[in-house]
Design a protein around this motif. Structure first.
Motif, short mmCIF file in Angstrom:
data_model
loop_
_atom_site.label_atom_id
_atom_site.label_comp_id
_atom_site.label_asym_id
_atom_site.label_seq_id
_atom_site.Cartn_x
_atom_site.Cartn_y
_atom_site.Cartn_z
N VAL A 105 -7.74 -1.23 -4.78
CA VAL A 105 -6.81 -0.65 -3.81
C VAL A 105 -5.40 -0.39 -4.37
O VAL A 105 -4.58 0.23 -3.71
N GLY A 106 -5.12 -0.89 -5.57
CA GLY A 106 -3.82 -0.62 -6.19
C GLY A 106 -2.79 -1.71 -6.01
O GLY A 106 -1.69 -1.62 -6.56
N TYR A 125 4.24 5.78 -5.46
CA TYR A 125 4.17 5.89 -6.92
C TYR A 125 3.24 7.02 -7.33
O TYR A 125 3.58 7.83 -8.20
N LYS A 126 2.08 7.09 -6.69
CA LYS A 126 1.13 8.16 -7.01
C LYS A 126 1.72 9.54 -6.71
O LYS A 126 1.54 10.49 -7.47
N ALA A 127 2.42 9.63 -5.58
CA ALA A 127 3.04 10.91 -5.21
C ALA A 127 4.11 11.31 -6.23
O ALA A 127 4.22 12.48 -6.60
N LYS A 128 4.89 10.32 -6.69
CA LYS A 128 5.92 10.60 -7.68
C LYS A 128 5.30 11.07 -8.99
O LYS A 128 5.76 12.06 -9.60
N SER A 161 9.78 0.90 -4.51
CA SER A 161 9.50 1.30 -3.13
C SER A 161 9.45 0.14 -2.16
O SER A 161 10.07 0.18 -1.09
N SER A 162 8.74 -0.92 -2.50
CA SER A 162 8.52 -2.01 -1.55
C SER A 162 9.58 -3.10 -1.62
O SER A 162 9.79 -3.84 -0.66
N GLY A 163 10.23 -3.25 -2.78
CA GLY A 163 11.18 -4.34 -2.96
C GLY A 163 10.54 -5.63 -3.44
O GLY A 163 11.22 -6.65 -3.54
N ALA A 173 0.83 -1.20 0.00
CA ALA A 173 0.00 0.00 0.00
C ALA A 173 0.87 1.25 0.00
O ALA A 173 0.57 2.23 -0.71
N ALA A 174 1.95 1.24 0.78
CA ALA A 174 2.85 2.39 0.83
C ALA A 174 3.53 2.61 -0.52
O ALA A 174 3.74 3.75 -0.94
#
Length: 213
Positions: free
Chosen positions: A210-211, A70-73, A156-158, A64-65
């Protein structure tokens, strides 16, 4: 007994009971030192019970993070007139390690082939009870997740591989070559989808809401 013989006997005793004793002590210590397994006891219990795909709150939170990052970027780049082609995965030049697995080199000449990987997934679907009607959902899901590239890692998550396992080492339950073998990743991914969502369309629906899945 001559002084020379006494000296020889003395030196022999030092070597035998000193060096030999040290060697024996080291062997005993090594034997009593537990080797860290690739999987912990809980993981082995899960494998034995077949319960491999239960929800993992920590991994779900990371997914989720990663979506939010990604959306913020994308939003930031959009405002700054930046790169609209930014993707949330990067293609690794060397397979990552983890949980006792060292990083691995990809076999020479084994460039990723999304088309071939899709053909492998189509051939495997039936063995997991998925019909042809589920193919569109699976194709869309893993295109979104990794572009069907076995070397893809989430920035981001790996999460890693075609199904974006988090961590990637979870795929070892499907084969020790999970780092480099697309078929092993697909096998694990189909099992994960079946165990957690019931079907590719169930997983795709969750991803759409939820993505992540």
């Amino acid at each position: 007994m001559t002084p020379k013989r006494v000296l020889v006997v003395g030196l022999s005793a030092v070597i035998l009971f000193g060096g030999g004793g040290f060697t024996a002590y080291t062997a005993i210590q090594n034997a009593n030192t537990p080797v860290k397994p690739v999987f912990e006891l809980d993981d082995m219990a899960a494998i034995a019970s077949g319960d491999l795909y239960t929800p993992d709150p920590e991994a779900d939170a990371l997914k989720a993070a990663a979506v939010q990052a990604y959306k913020a970027k994308k939003l930031k780049d959009g405002r700054a007139g930046g790169d609209d082609d930014y993707t949330w995965v990067e293609v690794k030049e060397r397979a990552p390690g983890g949980d006792g697995f060292p990083p691995a080199n990809f076999p020479p000449g084994s460039d990723p082939s999304p088309g071939s990987n899709k053909a492998v997934a189509k051939a495997m679907m039936g063995s997991f009870g998925f019909g042809a009607d589920q193919w569109g959902c699976l194709e869309s899901l893993w295109h979104k997740e990794s572009g069907w590239n076995e070397r893809a890692m989430n920035r981001s998550s790996g999460a890693y591989g075609i199904p974006q396992s988090l961590p990637g080492s979870k795929m070892a339950s499907a084969g020790a070559d999970w780092q480099t073998n697309a078929a092993t990743q697909i096998k694990w991914g189909l099992g994960y989808i079946k165990g957690r969502y019931g079907s590719p369309c169930g997983a795709w629906g969750h991803s759409q809401r939820v993505g992540w899945y």
